[in-house]
Write an enzyme that holds these catalytic residues in place. Sequence first.
Site: not given
Length: 333
Positions: A126, A251, A281
């Site tokens: 991320s 995502d 995610h």
Amino acid sequence: MVVTEEGWHTVPDGTKLYTKTWKTDGPAKAIVAFVHGFSDHCNAYYEFFPTLASHGIEVRAFDQRGWGHSVTIPTTRGLTGSTAVVMSDIHSFLSSIYESLASKDKDATSPSALETETPVFLMGHSMGGGEVLYYVLNSGLAIPPLRGVLAYSPLITLHPSTRPGDFKVFASKLAAKLMPHRPLVTSLSPDLMCRDKRIGQDWAEDPLCHNTGTLEGLVGMFDRGDWLDSEKAGVKGTYDGAVWIGHGTADEVNDYEGSRQLADRLAHHDKTFKSYDGAYHKLHGEPEGVKEAFAKDVAGWILERCGGSATAVNEPSGSVEVTAEAEPSKAKL
């Protein structure tokens, strides 16, 4: 059995960052330096790190400043600093790994000798995925001889459903110049984290995942993403190593297309882009066999670049049961 060790790493400005290592059973075939994402910490990755360790890949991770156990007083929550500080922290942690390896290698002339017997990889998720890509592509620092860099669900562009409007971004950048350390709570729905609702609920209830950034930190995060989303990121610089990028097609936090387009632009001869159809995610927690496939893909890619075979990941050595070998006093939030 996977054994863990906890400790602290002190960066050049004196800040102490919490660290954790997932050790292998026997000599490590490779070492992964891992960088977590926004409102996250290195103890929130479930079985992913123990699984890598069971394949002979040691994982060394740290809680970034402003996050996790690196927050020792509440007023430092989200105080990540500027992009220069973020890059310096990653560089310092990574350099400490090379120094520790060089000091053990019998042929190393000094701890500063960066060529080590054990291959080192850099990986991030991320926000951390965007950070490790930016680090090797545009930090301006002397990148050590990494065998490869891996990023999954990286923050390059936010998904359209979560992306702020242009005016809000402009206003945030202006405010950041005047009040860089002003805290700003940025919350996302836990339902966007993972199709396994337990993972999203764990994240929402975790006191270490406090959703609090600063204007300076958030603007820096978006600026790094903008650079990665530009043509500049496709021009090969000083880092010529291997690159692996993975992203779930569903995502809705960070945009899948941003990752795919960056992978297309990269000029590196050894690059891999992996799609996970329908995945959210947190690939390390995704159900229906995705988290297992993800761990296998990562381990196989790493081992192939250590002279091993991808088939080696089919039969992990030992159990993924985790025990704590050394534990510092916990940070109080």
